[in-house]
Scaffold this motif. Structure first.
Motif, PDB file in Angstrom:
ATOM      1  N   HIS A  54     109.911  48.962  32.045  1.00  0.00           N
ATOM      2  CA  HIS A  54     108.955  49.660  32.918  1.00  0.00           C
ATOM      3  C   HIS A  54     107.510  49.321  32.539  1.00  0.00           C
ATOM      4  O   HIS A  54     106.679  49.058  33.411  1.00  0.00           O
ATOM      5  CB  HIS A  54     109.159  51.176  32.847  1.00  0.00           C
ATOM      6  CG  HIS A  54     110.251  51.684  33.724  1.00  0.00           C
ATOM      7  ND1 HIS A  54     110.212  51.592  35.096  1.00  0.00           N
ATOM      8  CD2 HIS A  54     111.422  52.305  33.435  1.00  0.00           C
ATOM      9  CE1 HIS A  54     111.300  52.135  35.610  1.00  0.00           C
ATOM     10  NE2 HIS A  54     112.058  52.562  34.620  1.00  0.00           N
ATOM     11  N   ARG A  58     104.835  46.388  34.638  1.00  0.00           N
ATOM     12  CA  ARG A  58     103.563  46.917  35.148  1.00  0.00           C
ATOM     13  C   ARG A  58     102.392  46.030  34.707  1.00  0.00           C
ATOM     14  O   ARG A  58     101.488  45.756  35.481  1.00  0.00           O
ATOM     15  CB  ARG A  58     103.373  48.366  34.697  1.00  0.00           C
ATOM     16  CG  ARG A  58     104.125  49.289  35.608  1.00  0.00           C
ATOM     17  CD  ARG A  58     104.449  50.633  35.011  1.00  0.00           C
ATOM     18  NE  ARG A  58     105.100  51.465  36.011  1.00  0.00           N
ATOM     19  CZ  ARG A  58     106.343  51.317  36.430  1.00  0.00           C
ATOM     20  NH1 ARG A  58     107.084  50.355  35.945  1.00  0.00           N
ATOM     21  NH2 ARG A  58     106.854  52.104  37.348  1.00  0.00           N
ATOM     22  N   ASP A 129      98.382  47.860  43.018  1.00  0.00           N
ATOM     23  CA  ASP A 129      99.203  47.666  41.818  1.00  0.00           C
ATOM     24  C   ASP A 129     100.249  48.772  41.693  1.00  0.00           C
ATOM     25  O   ASP A 129     101.413  48.509  41.397  1.00  0.00           O
ATOM     26  CB  ASP A 129      98.340  47.679  40.553  1.00  0.00           C
ATOM     27  CG  ASP A 129      97.490  46.436  40.389  1.00  0.00           C
ATOM     28  OD1 ASP A 129      97.711  45.451  41.122  1.00  0.00           O
ATOM     29  OD2 ASP A 129      96.592  46.452  39.519  1.00  0.00           O
ATOM     30  N   HIS A 130      99.820  50.003  41.930  1.00  0.00           N
ATOM     31  CA  HIS A 130     100.744  51.127  41.761  1.00  0.00           C
ATOM     32  C   HIS A 130     101.763  51.224  42.894  1.00  0.00           C
ATOM     33  O   HIS A 130     102.893  51.671  42.662  1.00  0.00           O
ATOM     34  CB  HIS A 130      99.966  52.425  41.549  1.00  0.00           C
ATOM     35  CG  HIS A 130      99.257  52.448  40.226  1.00  0.00           C
ATOM     36  ND1 HIS A 130      99.937  52.564  39.038  1.00  0.00           N
ATOM     37  CD2 HIS A 130      97.955  52.306  39.900  1.00  0.00           C
ATOM     38  CE1 HIS A 130      99.073  52.511  38.041  1.00  0.00           C
ATOM     39  NE2 HIS A 130      97.866  52.353  38.533  1.00  0.00           N
ATOM     40  N   ASN A 133     104.284  48.825  41.814  1.00  0.00           N
ATOM     41  CA  ASN A 133     105.064  49.437  40.735  1.00  0.00           C
ATOM     42  C   ASN A 133     106.100  50.429  41.262  1.00  0.00           C
ATOM     43  O   ASN A 133     107.166  50.581  40.672  1.00  0.00           O
ATOM     44  CB  ASN A 133     104.145  50.132  39.735  1.00  0.00           C
ATOM     45  CG  ASN A 133     103.314  49.158  38.930  1.00  0.00           C
ATOM     46  OD1 ASN A 133     103.628  47.974  38.864  1.00  0.00           O
ATOM     47  ND2 ASN A 133     102.258  49.640  38.337  1.00  0.00           N
ATOM     48  N   ILE A 136     108.956  48.260  42.156  1.00  0.00           N
ATOM     49  CA  ILE A 136     109.546  47.696  40.937  1.00  0.00           C
ATOM     50  C   ILE A 136     110.360  48.749  40.186  1.00  0.00           C
ATOM     51  O   ILE A 136     111.386  48.438  39.581  1.00  0.00           O
ATOM     52  CB  ILE A 136     108.450  47.093  40.041  1.00  0.00           C
ATOM     53  CG1 ILE A 136     107.943  45.800  40.664  1.00  0.00           C
ATOM     54  CG2 ILE A 136     108.956  46.852  38.637  1.00  0.00           C
ATOM     55  CD1 ILE A 136     106.738  45.233  39.990  1.00  0.00           C
ATOM     56  N   SER A 137     109.921  49.998  40.230  1.00  0.00           N
ATOM     57  CA  SER A 137     110.647  51.066  39.536  1.00  0.00           C
ATOM     58  C   SER A 137     112.103  51.141  39.986  1.00  0.00           C
ATOM     59  O   SER A 137     112.994  51.452  39.199  1.00  0.00           O
ATOM     60  CB  SER A 137     109.966  52.415  39.785  1.00  0.00           C
ATOM     61  OG  SER A 137     108.675  52.423  39.234  1.00  0.00           O
ATOM     62  N   ASP A 164     103.669  56.551  38.638  1.00  0.00           N
ATOM     63  CA  ASP A 164     102.757  55.697  39.411  1.00  0.00           C
ATOM     64  C   ASP A 164     102.127  56.430  40.592  1.00  0.00           C
ATOM     65  O   ASP A 164     101.001  56.124  40.974  1.00  0.00           O
ATOM     66  CB  ASP A 164     103.485  54.433  39.895  1.00  0.00           C
ATOM     67  CG  ASP A 164     103.526  53.376  38.816  1.00  0.00           C
ATOM     68  OD1 ASP A 164     102.453  52.903  38.418  1.00  0.00           O
ATOM     69  OD2 ASP A 164     104.620  53.048  38.363  1.00  0.00           O
TER      70      ASP A 164
END
Length: 193
Positions: A54, A58, A129-130, A133, A136-137, A164
């Motif tokens: 994780h 990031r 970016d978040h 994320n 991606i999580s 995030d």
């Protein structure tokens, strides 16, 4: 130009990555090398690996998203405040906790080093970016394929997404205020010309 000094949160992230990487390698060696094959050792390794993953992705995606920096700005539709958002921010009491959240790179939001326009665009990049994320999580759900226990990886993914989400909310809460000041600044400059 000198490289900026790492912030406390950035150093923390790198330390967590290092510690969890070493922990997962040791645990996987013990378990899969039949040195000390217990479920507890395996799950300590899996948890350490998941935490490391994780944090690591990031940092990687924060660097990858820099490639898109020139193509996004605060004036694009997605990054503008929507009518329903103010009510959500009041319900979440964002004003009370937003300053307590960690910032990976605080210099990038410094008025001493950057213009308001640069900061507004940095806020957009940070939000992007978040959002990346968040997606991606969900990839940690694939860890259930070799190790099972889907629900553990689901909890991990949801926890990471909540983590995030706070930063997305903070960027979306703060940016309209910065843009409003920026708009007033532009009006004053146009009147002076």
């Amino acid at each position: 130009m000198s490289k900026p000094k790492k912030s406390g949160p950035a150093i923390f992230m790198y330390c967590v990555i290092g510690i969890t990487l070493i922990t997962s390698i040791i645990c996987f060696y013990l378990y899969y090398g039949n040195v000390y094959k217990t479920e507890m050792i395996l799950w300590i390794g899996i948890i350490a690996f998941t935490i490391m993953y994780h944090f690591w992705v990031r940092i990687i995606m924060g660097n990858v998203s820099k490639l898109f920096k020139k193509h996004i700005n605060y004036e694009q539709w997605w990054f503008k405040e929507k009518k329903f958002e103010k009510g959500i921010y009041e319900l979440l009491r964002v004003k009370e906790w937003k300053d307590k959240a960690l910032t990976y790179n605080p210099e990038s939001f410094s008025l001493k080093q950057h213009s308001l326009e640069e900061i507004a665009n940095t806020m957009v990049k940070s939000e992007l970016d978040h959002w990346i994320n968040e997606i991606i999580s969900l990839t940690t759900l694939f860890f259930a394929i070799p190790w099972g226990q889907f629900w553990i990886f689901l909890i991990s993914a949801i926890a990471a997404m909540i983590f995030d989400a706070q930063f997305i909310v903070i960027q979306r809460y703060n940016r309209p205020r910065v843009v409003k000041i920026l708009g007033k600044e532009k009006i004053l400059l146009s009147k002076q010309q």
